[in-house]
Design a protein around this motif. Structure first.
Motif, short mmCIF file in Angstrom:
data_model
loop_
_atom_site.label_atom_id
_atom_site.label_comp_id
_atom_site.label_asym_id
_atom_site.label_seq_id
_atom_site.Cartn_x
_atom_site.Cartn_y
_atom_site.Cartn_z
N LYS A 180 48.46 11.88 -15.96
CA LYS A 180 47.81 13.16 -16.25
C LYS A 180 46.29 13.07 -16.21
CE LYS A 180 51.57 14.81 -19.23
NZ LYS A 180 51.95 15.18 -20.62
N MET A 181 45.76 11.86 -16.13
CA MET A 181 44.30 11.68 -16.18
C MET A 181 43.63 12.21 -14.92
SD MET A 181 43.80 7.93 -17.91
CE MET A 181 42.02 8.15 -17.84
N GLU A 182 42.47 12.79 -15.09
CA GLU A 182 41.71 13.30 -13.95
C GLU A 182 41.21 12.13 -13.10
OE1 GLU A 182 37.83 16.13 -13.01
OE2 GLU A 182 38.47 15.75 -15.07
N GLY A 183 41.40 12.22 -11.82
CA GLY A 183 40.97 11.17 -10.90
C GLY A 183 42.05 10.18 -10.57
N VAL A 184 43.20 10.22 -11.26
CA VAL A 184 44.31 9.31 -10.98
C VAL A 184 45.24 9.94 -9.95
CG1 VAL A 184 46.35 8.17 -11.93
CG2 VAL A 184 44.21 8.20 -13.24
N VAL A 185 45.47 9.24 -8.86
CA VAL A 185 46.32 9.75 -7.78
C VAL A 185 47.77 9.38 -8.02
CG1 VAL A 185 46.78 9.64 -5.30
CG2 VAL A 185 44.42 9.66 -6.13
N ILE A 226 36.76 6.15 -14.18
CA ILE A 226 37.92 7.04 -14.30
C ILE A 226 38.85 6.58 -15.43
CG2 ILE A 226 40.00 7.84 -13.11
CD1 ILE A 226 38.37 7.75 -10.50
N LEU A 227 39.05 5.26 -15.53
CA LEU A 227 40.02 4.74 -16.50
C LEU A 227 39.37 4.33 -17.83
CD1 LEU A 227 42.31 2.54 -14.21
CD2 LEU A 227 42.65 4.91 -14.97
N ALA A 228 38.09 4.61 -18.00
CA ALA A 228 37.41 4.23 -19.25
C ALA A 228 38.06 4.84 -20.49
CB ALA A 228 35.92 4.61 -19.18
N PRO A 229 38.44 6.14 -20.49
CA PRO A 229 39.10 6.70 -21.69
C PRO A 229 40.42 6.00 -22.01
CG PRO A 229 38.33 8.46 -20.25
CD PRO A 229 38.19 7.19 -19.48
N LEU A 230 41.20 5.66 -20.96
CA LEU A 230 42.47 4.98 -21.19
C LEU A 230 42.24 3.58 -21.73
CD1 LEU A 230 45.58 5.04 -20.82
CD2 LEU A 230 45.21 4.05 -18.53
#
Length: 412
Positions: free
Chosen positions: A87-92, A235-239
């Motif tokens: 669901k993360m923005e920028g994840v394909v 892109i994955l910093a929040p995760l």
């Protein structure tokens, strides 16, 4: 801009006059030297770019841009993490993955392998890399697997053969731990194009890998593909922040840090070294123009007495040098592009003539010599060659423009 008079004189000085064959020879050598320098720089930089790009494409295409890896090789609550990641923005794309080094046995031959358990979409993506058999036969519970081409070659395995995969962490008995051994039918042979993968990979459905490794419903990691490989960390910093203490997020730079850093250093070093070759080549232009000025001293004096300005003489000799440099640059670009187009044939020919293997996949990672030409880089190389050529013309052009016609005509 050159006037008709200046252009006519410049063209005349490019052609050898009586007794000037040696000057013309030096100018020709200058042109060839610039051509070879530019060609070498274009070829090497394109191959370096291609090597990095191909390696990145193959590694990222197989492993994604990043992996979320659980501590101890097991990722708890992976279904929730997978849903959140998707669901993360920028994840394909994101998919569960299991990778574990084990052993494989076939008719007494034993090889160390990397068992890779993945889901159906990732298995289907290997269709274009399949050289024998079909990955469509890899179904959960069918006890079938796909092997890397080099691994299959080392084992002597073909489609339909049955291999035994050995998991040392088997079941415990009163006599100790008994390794777990499961038979799998080889249904496909794939060629990723990266030697280290092709010699080690055994690919199977994730459910079969869980059964082999006694993982239950757990997985080892989640592979993630993002919209931009260069921005995967942002892109994955929040995760990464949310999973701190539970799992680690490693991107493709971290996983292959030593390899890509070595490529970057080598790329810069090769550019500097080959730029020096072009710099040495333009010194030939300098020497040929100095000899030309010396041979044309009387002509220059006569032109001055006929009304030619210092500025005109300056432009004439700069033009002569730039023509030599530009012809060498264009010829070098053409030679470089021809070499790159036939690069693999040239490598095979040199190997045939010398009897030496120039491109060993076990050392180079890739099975073929790659190439990717950057137009901006090519323009930069051409601009650099022209700049060096221009700088080489300044001294002889200034020397010619400062000629005193009175002194020359008095004593010569």
């Amino acid at each position: 801009m050159l006037s008709t008079f200046e252009w006519t004189i410049a063209k005349r000085y490019l052609l050898p006059g009586r007794g000037e064959a040696f000057i013309f020879l030096v100018a020709g050598i200058s042109l060839i030297a610039v051509m070879l320098g530019v060609a070498a720089l274009v070829i090497v930089m394109s191959v370096m770019n291609g090597f990095r790009a191909e390696l990145l494409d193959k590694i990222v295409g197989l492993n994604g841009h990043a992996v979320v890896q659980g501590y101890g090789g097991r990722l708890k609550n992976w279904q929730e993490i997978l849903a959140e990641t998707r669901k993360m923005e920028g994840v394909v794309a994101a998919s569960p993955l299991i990778e574990q080094p084990l052993l494989v046995n076939f008719e007494g031959r034993v090889e160390a392998v990397l068992v890779r358990g993945t889901d159906a979409p990732d298995i289907a993506a290997l269709k274009d890399k399949t050289v024998l058999g079909s990955v469509a036969d890899l179904k959960a519970g069918a006890s079938r697997a796909a092997l890397g081409s080099r691994l299959a070659q080392n084992l002597g395995v073909n489609i339909g053969d049955r291999i035994t995969i050995i998991n040392p962490a088997g079941r415990s008995t009163p006599f100790g731990t008994v390794p777990r051994e499961i038979l799998y039918e080889v249904s496909a042979i794939v060629e990723i194009g990266v030697y280290d993968y092709d010699k080690a990979f055994v690919i199977m459905p994730i459910r079969d890998a869980q059964l082999l490794l006694l993982l239950g419903d757990q997985v080892g990691m989640i592979e993630v593909t993002t919209r931009d490989a260069d921005k995967v960390r942002e892109i994955l910093a929040p995760l990464e922040e949310r999973l701190r203490g539970q799992a680690v997020v490693n991107d493709w730079r971290t996983i292959n840090a030593s390899l890509f850093e070595a490529l970057a250093v080598e790329r810069v070093a090769m550019f500097i070294v080959l730029s020096i070759i072009i710099l040495v080549a333009v010194f030939n232009i300098l020497s040929s123009l100095i000899m030309l000025v010396r041979a044309k001293t009387r002509d220059i004096a006569i032109l001055r007495t006929m009304g030619a300005s210092r500025n005109s003489l300056l432009k004439i000799f700069i033009t002569v040098g730039l023509i030599i440099g530009s012809l060498g640059t264009m010829a070098g670009l053409g030679l470089g592009f021809v070499f790159l187009y036939f690069r693999q044939n040239i490598v095979l020919f040199v190997q045939f003539v010398t009897g030496q293997e120039l491109w060993d996949p076990s050392i180079r990672f890739l099975t073929e010599l790659p190439s990717r030409t950057d137009p901006l880089e090519v323009l930069g190389i051409a601009a650099m060659a022209m700049l060096f050529s221009f700088l080489a013309t300044l001294y002889p052009a200034l020397k010619a423009s400062s000629t005193d016609p009175v002194q020359v005509l008095r004593y010569e």
